[in-house]
Design a protein around this motif. Sequence first.
Motif, PDB file in Angstrom:
ATOM      1  N   CYS A   9       0.726  -1.051   0.005  1.00 27.29           N
ATOM      2  CA  CYS A   9       0.100  -0.104  -0.060  1.00 27.29           C
ATOM      3  C   CYS A   9       0.696   1.259   0.043  1.00 27.29           C
ATOM      4  CB  CYS A   9      -0.765  -0.242   1.308  1.00 27.29           C
ATOM      5  SG  CYS A   9      -2.304   1.173   0.911  1.00 27.29           S
ATOM      6  N   VAL A  12       2.874   3.351  -5.519  1.00 24.99           N
ATOM      7  CA  VAL A  12       2.150   2.742  -6.865  1.00 24.99           C
ATOM      8  C   VAL A  12       0.667   2.020  -6.349  1.00 24.99           C
ATOM      9  CG1 VAL A  12       2.389   1.088  -8.493  1.00 24.99           C
ATOM     10  CG2 VAL A  12       4.466   2.218  -7.771  1.00 24.99           C
ATOM     11  N   SER A  34      -1.188  -5.134   3.544  1.00 24.62           N
ATOM     12  CA  SER A  34       0.068  -4.831   3.730  1.00 24.62           C
ATOM     13  C   SER A  34       0.755  -5.091   4.881  1.00 24.62           C
ATOM     14  CB  SER A  34       0.263  -3.366   3.126  1.00 24.62           C
ATOM     15  OG  SER A  34       1.576  -3.008   2.872  1.00 24.62           O
ATOM     16  N   THR A  36       1.902  -2.426   6.722  1.00 19.11           N
ATOM     17  CA  THR A  36       1.277  -1.689   7.716  1.00 19.11           C
ATOM     18  C   THR A  36      -0.098  -1.516   7.196  1.00 19.11           C
ATOM     19  OG1 THR A  36       3.565  -0.372   7.742  1.00 19.11           O
ATOM     20  CG2 THR A  36       1.692   0.705   8.728  1.00 19.11           C
ATOM     21  N   ASP A  61       2.336 -10.276   6.359  1.00 20.15           N
ATOM     22  CA  ASP A  61       3.811 -10.123   6.110  1.00 20.15           C
ATOM     23  C   ASP A  61       4.112 -10.765   4.667  1.00 20.15           C
ATOM     24  OD1 ASP A  61       6.399 -10.221   5.699  1.00 20.15           O
ATOM     25  OD2 ASP A  61       7.033 -10.489   7.828  1.00 20.15           O
ATOM     26  N   ALA A  62       4.363 -10.372   3.650  1.00 20.65           N
ATOM     27  CA  ALA A  62       4.275 -11.044   2.214  1.00 20.65           C
ATOM     28  C   ALA A  62       5.836 -11.867   2.166  1.00 20.65           C
ATOM     29  CB  ALA A  62       4.203 -10.424   1.212  1.00 20.65           C
ATOM     30  N   ASP A  63       6.732 -11.455   3.269  1.00 16.01           N
ATOM     31  CA  ASP A  63       7.662 -12.416   2.985  1.00 16.01           C
ATOM     32  C   ASP A  63       7.399 -13.870   3.602  1.00 16.01           C
ATOM     33  OD1 ASP A  63       9.688 -10.528   2.484  1.00 16.01           O
ATOM     34  OD2 ASP A  63       9.535  -9.588   4.277  1.00 16.01           O
ATOM     35  N   PHE A 161       5.237   0.647 -16.022  1.00 20.17           N
ATOM     36  CA  PHE A 161       5.361   1.283 -17.148  1.00 20.17           C
ATOM     37  C   PHE A 161       6.779   0.611 -17.883  1.00 20.17           C
ATOM     38  CE2 PHE A 161       3.706   5.014 -19.358  1.00 20.17           C
ATOM     39  CZ  PHE A 161       4.515   4.937 -20.586  1.00 20.17           C
ATOM     40  N   PRO A 163       9.410  -2.079 -16.659  1.00 19.82           N
ATOM     41  CA  PRO A 163       8.869  -2.699 -17.608  1.00 19.82           C
ATOM     42  C   PRO A 163       7.338  -2.493 -17.720  1.00 19.82           C
ATOM     43  CG  PRO A 163       9.213  -4.197 -15.711  1.00 19.82           C
ATOM     44  CD  PRO A 163       9.809  -2.744 -15.325  1.00 19.82           C
ATOM     45  N   PHE A 202      10.703   6.857  -6.393  1.00 17.53           N
ATOM     46  CA  PHE A 202       9.925   5.452  -5.893  1.00 17.53           C
ATOM     47  C   PHE A 202      10.851   4.874  -4.915  1.00 17.53           C
ATOM     48  CE2 PHE A 202      12.092   3.742  -9.659  1.00 17.53           C
ATOM     49  CZ  PHE A 202      12.378   2.292  -9.293  1.00 17.53           C
ATOM     50  N   LYS A 308      16.774   5.372   3.594  1.00 17.67           N
ATOM     51  CA  LYS A 308      15.386   5.467   3.362  1.00 17.67           C
ATOM     52  C   LYS A 308      14.599   6.167   4.269  1.00 17.67           C
ATOM     53  CE  LYS A 308      11.382   2.914   2.329  1.00 17.67           C
ATOM     54  NZ  LYS A 308      10.726   1.733   2.563  1.00 17.67           N
TER      55      LYS A 308
HETATM   56  P1  NDP Z   1       6.646   1.769  -1.704  1.00 18.81           P
HETATM   57  O1  NDP Z   1       7.758   1.705  -0.928  1.00 18.81           O
HETATM   58  O2  NDP Z   1       6.033   2.860  -1.810  1.00 18.81           O
HETATM   59  O3  NDP Z   1       5.576   0.709  -1.187  1.00 18.81           O
HETATM   60  C1  NDP Z   1       5.792  -0.937  -1.154  1.00 18.81           C
HETATM   61  C2  NDP Z   1       4.672  -1.316  -0.290  1.00 18.81           C
HETATM   62  O4  NDP Z   1       4.875  -2.615  -0.123  1.00 18.81           O
HETATM   63  C3  NDP Z   1       4.521  -0.654   1.281  1.00 18.81           C
HETATM   64  O5  NDP Z   1       3.278  -0.563   1.547  1.00 18.81           O
HETATM   65  C4  NDP Z   1       5.327  -1.678   2.162  1.00 18.81           C
HETATM   66  O6  NDP Z   1       4.685  -1.670   3.337  1.00 18.81           O
HETATM   67  C5  NDP Z   1       4.653  -2.838   1.455  1.00 18.81           C
HETATM   68  N1  NDP Z   1       5.517  -4.046   1.795  1.00 18.81           N
HETATM   69  C6  NDP Z   1       7.126  -3.973   1.874  1.00 18.81           C
HETATM   70  N2  NDP Z   1       7.426  -5.240   2.303  1.00 18.81           N
HETATM   71  C7  NDP Z   1       6.150  -6.166   2.955  1.00 18.81           C
HETATM   72  C8  NDP Z   1       5.864  -7.337   3.126  1.00 18.81           C
HETATM   73  N3  NDP Z   1       6.967  -8.029   3.437  1.00 18.81           N
HETATM   74  N4  NDP Z   1       4.658  -7.549   3.353  1.00 18.81           N
HETATM   75  C9  NDP Z   1       3.796  -6.796   2.908  1.00 18.81           C
HETATM   76  N5  NDP Z   1       3.744  -5.649   2.577  1.00 18.81           N
HETATM   77  C10 NDP Z   1       5.271  -5.136   2.403  1.00 18.81           C
HETATM   78  O7  NDP Z   1       7.171   1.358  -3.090  1.00 18.81           O
HETATM   79  P2  NDP Z   1       6.297   1.768  -4.431  1.00 18.81           P
HETATM   80  O8  NDP Z   1       4.892   1.856  -4.252  1.00 18.81           O
HETATM   81  O9  NDP Z   1       7.060   3.145  -4.876  1.00 18.81           O
HETATM   82  O10 NDP Z   1       6.984   0.579  -5.330  1.00 18.81           O
HETATM   83  C11 NDP Z   1       5.875  -0.594  -5.472  1.00 18.81           C
HETATM   84  C12 NDP Z   1       6.714  -1.557  -6.524  1.00 18.81           C
HETATM   85  O11 NDP Z   1       6.273  -1.082  -7.878  1.00 18.81           O
HETATM   86  C13 NDP Z   1       7.764  -1.739  -6.339  1.00 18.81           C
HETATM   87  O12 NDP Z   1       8.180  -3.374  -6.626  1.00 18.81           O
HETATM   88  C14 NDP Z   1       8.698  -1.059  -7.434  1.00 18.81           C
HETATM   89  O13 NDP Z   1       9.978  -1.891  -7.693  1.00 18.81           O
HETATM   90  C15 NDP Z   1       7.645  -1.113  -8.406  1.00 18.81           C
HETATM   91  N6  NDP Z   1       7.682  -0.147  -9.603  1.00 18.81           N
HETATM   92  C16 NDP Z   1       7.788  -0.557 -10.833  1.00 18.81           C
HETATM   93  C17 NDP Z   1       7.719   0.491 -11.882  1.00 18.81           C
HETATM   94  C18 NDP Z   1       7.740   0.007 -13.160  1.00 18.81           C
HETATM   95  O14 NDP Z   1       7.539   1.041 -13.970  1.00 18.81           O
HETATM   96  N7  NDP Z   1       7.487  -1.207 -13.787  1.00 18.81           N
HETATM   97  C19 NDP Z   1       8.097   1.860 -11.574  1.00 18.81           C
HETATM   98  C20 NDP Z   1       8.292   2.085 -10.125  1.00 18.81           C
HETATM   99  C21 NDP Z   1       8.163   1.273  -9.149  1.00 18.81           C
HETATM  100  P3  NDP Z   1       5.199  -0.666   4.447  1.00 18.81           P
HETATM  101  O15 NDP Z   1       4.353   0.522   4.501  1.00 18.81           O
HETATM  102  O16 NDP Z   1       4.909  -1.277   5.838  1.00 18.81           O
HETATM  103  O17 NDP Z   1       6.490  -0.188   4.202  1.00 18.81           O
END
Ligand code: NDP
Length: 419
Positions: A9, A12, A34, A36, A61-63, A161, A163, A202, A308
């Motif tokens: 969440c 993206v 998610s 959080t 926890d998606a790990d 976008f 990929p 991002f 970060k």
């Molecule tokens: P963010 O860091 O803003 O969001 C990631 C989310 O994933 C957060 O809500 C985070 O939770 C959650 N998360 C992380 N680890 C876990 C876990 N173990 N279990 C459950 N939830 C988890 O990332 P973005 O939204 O910027 O990016 C999302 C994805 O999009 C990434 O994979 C990125 O690489 C991809 N991306 C792809 C692009 C494309 O053009 N193809 C361009 C930009 C991004 P929490 O809030 O707790 O941290």
Amino acid sequence: MSRVLVIGCGGVASVAIQKCCQNESVFTELCIASRTKEKCDALKEKLEGKTSVKLTTAYVDADCVGEVVSLIKEYKPEVVLNLALPYQDLTIMEACLECGVNYIDTANYEPENTDDPKWREVYEKRCREKGFTAYFDYSWQWDYAEKFREKNLTAVLGSGFDPGVTSVFTAYAQKHYFDEIHTIDILDCNGGDHGYPFATNFNPEINLREVSANGSYWENGHWVETEPMEIKRTYEFPQVGEKDMYLLHHEEIESLAKNIPGVKRIRFFMTFGESYLTHMKCLENVGMLSTSPIEFDGKEIVPIQFLKALLPDPATLGPRTKGKTNIGCIYTGIKDGKERTIYIYNVCDHQECYKEVGSQAISYTTGVPAMIGTALVAEGIWDKKGAVNLEELDPDPFMDMLNQYGLPWVVEEHPMTVE
Ligand code: NDP
């Protein structure tokens, strides 16, 4: 009519979920899950009353494959949209397989801990055999292709976008404009300015890993690797202007090299300003981009995760970012025996995105295609079984939806090419 589980969440996901809510004839029920849960609840609250899509939230926890399996069994979605981080790709794919559910993501798997000896062994073998050293490659996810096929399931890899749209543009060029594509130059230009000396658009960890890695391109059947930022070009981007861009390794080069027959060269360029590059180099030189844990004050910390925490959250850049992105691909090749060059691109305005969904254009240009790919899988329009990249699927319905959902594209004949 479909029920979708979205995992993650962040920036993206916030856009993708809002876009699902604009497409109520396809998405009827959505669970936002998610790590959080408060962020999921806040987004649900923001959207409730403005959409007929039935929204619920959950902690996951998606790990942990077991946690994802339990959630899928409880919610019973038809598709899982993975918008967490690339680290979670394999655990979520594994859970989808176990539960018999279709899968879609936006980014190629990479491990969180690049010191893991089991992963390193495979990585080092790949570096030797294939000749590129990026931490991510498709082999891990393509290994699931047969298992998804056997279970009659679809896993769509990389529906962002780039990929994502870049792969669909390529399939569209192949289908409608070329008998043979010879070269592909993917150009990713962000002409936006957020006013900070340094911030990433991002997730900082994923972004900085990608940008500080060696560059590479595909030529005549093999990889050519470069030093980071070794190859620089300047390009005059429509509606943005002249920008410096640098050759990077990027994941779609790997899949396009496999899926576009006869392609001779594929390169990926991204624009960066001087301030971004200077800050990144400095942070790298002092060790702040390292993913290996260090001891600090009796505690273990990972430098890039600490960084970060200091940097602006990409999700907060929306109100401050002004300007436009231009992302697209230049193709050269042959049609009806004659040489042809075309440029397919989208221009997206940061402030327009902010007005519509409260995010900057980088999250927008990723979230919209994530929704479109999910809609096409949910409706059974994209139903190729296995683990597939977007250039393997029919581009036409996706291209129509890009126009409909805020990412209109242009096909330009005889564009300026990149030397
Ligand atoms: P963010 O860091 O803003 O969001 C990631 C989310 O994933 C957060 O809500 C985070 O939770 C959650 N998360 C992380 N680890 C876990 C876990 N173990 N279990 C459950 N939830 C988890 O990332 P973005 O939204 O910027 O990016 C999302 C994805 O999009 C990434 O994979 C990125 O690489 C991809 N991306 C792809 C692009 C494309 O053009 N193809 C361009 C930009 C991004 P929490 O809030 O707790 O941290």
